[in-house]
Scaffold this motif. Structure first.
Motif, short mmCIF file in Angstrom:
data_model
loop_
_atom_site.label_atom_id
_atom_site.label_comp_id
_atom_site.label_asym_id
_atom_site.label_seq_id
_atom_site.Cartn_x
_atom_site.Cartn_y
_atom_site.Cartn_z
N MET A 112 0.77 -1.29 0.13
CA MET A 112 0.05 -0.18 0.66
C MET A 112 1.05 1.06 -0.39
O MET A 112 0.92 2.50 -0.61
CB MET A 112 -0.82 0.28 1.03
CG MET A 112 -2.25 -0.89 1.11
SD MET A 112 -2.50 -1.04 -0.16
CE MET A 112 -3.52 0.55 -0.06
N SER B 194 3.60 1.09 -1.63
CA SER B 194 4.54 1.61 -2.86
C SER B 194 3.04 2.11 -3.34
O SER B 194 3.97 2.88 -4.15
CB SER B 194 5.08 0.25 -3.59
OG SER B 194 5.50 0.07 -4.53
N ARG B 195 2.02 1.79 -3.97
CA ARG B 195 1.50 2.48 -4.06
C ARG B 195 1.35 4.01 -3.86
O ARG B 195 1.29 4.77 -5.25
CB ARG B 195 0.25 1.39 -4.34
CG ARG B 195 -0.59 0.24 -4.72
CD ARG B 195 -1.67 -0.35 -5.16
NE ARG B 195 -2.73 1.17 -5.38
CZ ARG B 195 -3.92 1.46 -4.70
NH1 ARG B 195 -4.32 1.34 -3.07
NH2 ARG B 195 -4.76 1.77 -5.11
N GLY C 62 10.43 1.98 -6.14
CA GLY C 62 9.26 1.66 -4.72
C GLY C 62 9.24 1.64 -3.56
O GLY C 62 10.99 2.69 -3.43
N SER D 60 8.20 -3.78 -2.90
CA SER D 60 7.30 -4.00 -4.04
C SER D 60 7.68 -2.55 -4.29
O SER D 60 7.78 -1.39 -4.53
CB SER D 60 6.22 -3.02 -2.77
OG SER D 60 4.42 -2.73 -3.43
N LEU E 24 6.67 -1.77 -7.78
CA LEU E 24 5.92 -1.68 -9.26
C LEU E 24 5.70 -0.64 -10.46
O LEU E 24 5.48 -0.93 -11.45
CB LEU E 24 4.22 -1.03 -8.32
CG LEU E 24 3.50 -1.52 -6.66
CD1 LEU E 24 2.55 -0.63 -6.48
CD2 LEU E 24 3.44 -3.37 -7.36
N ARG F 161 7.89 3.17 -12.16
CA ARG F 161 7.03 3.99 -12.17
C ARG F 161 7.01 4.90 -13.05
O ARG F 161 6.59 6.51 -13.33
CB ARG F 161 7.69 5.22 -11.15
CG ARG F 161 7.15 6.52 -10.64
CD ARG F 161 7.87 7.10 -9.55
NE ARG F 161 7.68 8.63 -9.42
CZ ARG F 161 7.67 8.46 -7.87
NH1 ARG F 161 8.47 8.16 -7.39
NH2 ARG F 161 7.25 10.15 -8.42
N ASP G 17 -5.60 9.33 -6.89
CA ASP G 17 -5.91 8.10 -6.49
C ASP G 17 -5.26 8.53 -5.36
O ASP G 17 -3.30 8.39 -5.44
CB ASP G 17 -5.18 7.06 -7.59
CG ASP G 17 -4.96 5.14 -6.42
OD1 ASP G 17 -4.84 5.32 -5.17
OD2 ASP G 17 -4.52 4.90 -7.18
N GLY H 214 -3.58 6.36 -3.23
CA GLY H 214 -2.99 5.13 -2.22
C GLY H 214 -3.04 4.52 -1.00
O GLY H 214 -3.04 3.70 -0.98
#
Length: 173
Positions: free
Chosen positions: A47, A49-50, A109, A135, A137, A139, A170, A172
């Motif tokens: 979460m 990382s998001r 991340g 994590s 993801l 970018r 968003d 995150g």
């Protein structure tokens, strides 16, 4: 001939077997707690990382490639998903792999390392085990690049300007 006295043999066998069984139960309970703690830390890391990836500002990256606001948002999301004292003795610190430092953007991340005792001590040892949750993801593209690409597409399709855009946010979390 004199017979041997076997009184107490079954008691000794019971004590030895009971001790081994209880030891295995505690070992597996501690392993289950380690797995559960690992899953909680990994969820919080994911979460965070998001949040790190969507929290970039609408400007170009700094010279080092680090986006301080994105990392602060990631830390707050990490702390929200893994509150203090949820895992007893948690010593992990959230760390970032920012785009300016890593060679490949897929390693962008956040990650954390933490240690925990593997077992209760008498089975499995007392030395702490190092766990790592990461994590990455990716970018790319950044929000600025996405806005520029969308604007170019709008200009191409409508032959006009891209002053009126609708962008979804968003946070995150």
């Amino acid at each position: 001939m004199k017979e041997k006295n076997n009184k107490g043999q079954s008691t000794i066998e019971f004590i030895l077997t009971f001790t081994a069984a209880v030891g295995f139960i505690f070992l597996f309970l501690k392993m289950a707690l380690n797995y559960t703690n690992g899953y909680m830390v990994h969820h919080a890391t994911f979460m965070a990382s998001r949040a790190y990836l969507v929290g970039d500002t609408e400007s170009q990256q700094t010279v080092e490639g680090r986006d301080k606001n994105a990392f602060e948002l990631a830390k707050s999301v990490f702390d929200k998903n893994l509150p203090a004292d949820l895992i007893q003795g948690f010593d992990g610190v959230l760390t970032e792999n920012n785009p300016g430092v890593v060679k490949f953007s897929v390693f962008t991340g956040v990650w954390t390392e933490f240690t925990q005792i593997f077992s209760v001590g008498f089975v499995g040892g007392k030395d702490p085990v190092k766990f790592r949750s990461e994590s990455f993801l990716g970018r790319e593209p950044t929000r600025v690049e996405s806005i520029n690409q969308i604007c170019t597409a709008i200009k191409t399709i409508t032959l006009g300007s891209c002053d009126l855009q609708a962008t979804l946010e968003d946070n995150g979390g």
